[in-house]
Motif scaffolding. Structure first.
Motif, short mmCIF file in Angstrom:
data_model
loop_
_atom_site.label_atom_id
_atom_site.label_comp_id
_atom_site.label_asym_id
_atom_site.label_seq_id
_atom_site.Cartn_x
_atom_site.Cartn_y
_atom_site.Cartn_z
N HIS A 1 35.19 -13.53 95.55
CA HIS A 1 34.23 -14.28 94.75
C HIS A 1 33.23 -14.93 95.70
O HIS A 1 33.61 -15.48 96.73
N ARG A 2 31.94 -14.85 95.32
CA ARG A 2 30.90 -15.43 96.17
C ARG A 2 30.71 -16.90 95.81
O ARG A 2 30.38 -17.23 94.68
N ASP A 3 30.93 -17.77 96.79
CA ASP A 3 30.62 -19.20 96.69
C ASP A 3 29.34 -19.42 97.49
O ASP A 3 29.36 -19.30 98.71
N ARG A 4 28.28 -19.69 96.77
CA ARG A 4 26.97 -19.82 97.38
C ARG A 4 26.64 -18.52 98.14
O ARG A 4 26.40 -17.52 97.52
N GLU A 5 26.67 -18.56 99.47
CA GLU A 5 26.34 -17.37 100.28
C GLU A 5 27.57 -16.68 100.86
O GLU A 5 27.45 -15.61 101.43
N ASP A 6 28.74 -17.30 100.76
CA ASP A 6 29.94 -16.76 101.41
C ASP A 6 30.93 -16.19 100.41
O ASP A 6 31.08 -16.70 99.30
N TRP A 7 31.62 -15.15 100.83
CA TRP A 7 32.66 -14.54 100.01
C TRP A 7 33.99 -15.22 100.29
O TRP A 7 34.36 -15.44 101.44
#
Length: 129
Positions: free
Chosen positions: A44-50
């Motif tokens: 799942h992508r949180d902002r720019e990070d997976w």
């Protein structure tokens, strides 16, 4: 002779997640493991990070899709073999084939971040998953 070198173990499935489109927030990696199984993980992508939601494992594509939120993007070289398990649902999106392989820039990006956070591996106990 021993050196002061360090190693990071960059997860292959995490590298593949980098290939998902910019608008993707959930992705399932699909690599063929034979006998109707896949080697997979869900991110799942949180902002720019997976962020890893389901760790790398053997599973079936049908079960992974069943547990996943929608929309979900599928990517990986196992898609052609397991396509028969993908329901006809517009919220299940198959990423174009040119994004199904790991890219060196993603390995470098993730590896640099891991090193910056001190996430080094012991080279004497490191084993592939």
């Amino acid at each position: 002779m021993l050196s002061n070198s360090a190693i990071v173990a960059v997860p292959s499935l995490r590298v593949l997640a980098e290939n998902a489109p910019r608008d993707a927030s959930d992705v399932i990696i699909v690599l063929d493991a034979k006998r109707d199984q896949i080697f997979t993980g869900r991110y799942h992508r949180d902002r720019e990070d997976w962020r890893e939601v389901e760790s790398p494992r053997l599973d079936t594509l049908a079960k992974m899709i069943e547990r996943s939120p929608r929309p979900v993007h599928l990517l990986g070289e196992g898609i052609p073999i397991h396509r028969k398990f993908i329901p006809d649902d517009p919220a299940i999106i198959i990423v174009p084939e040119d994004a199904w392989r790991a890219r060196a820039h993603a390995v470098a990006k993730i590896g640099a971040s891991m090193a910056a956070h001190g996430l080094f591996a012991d080279p004497f106990t490191l084993t592939p998953i």
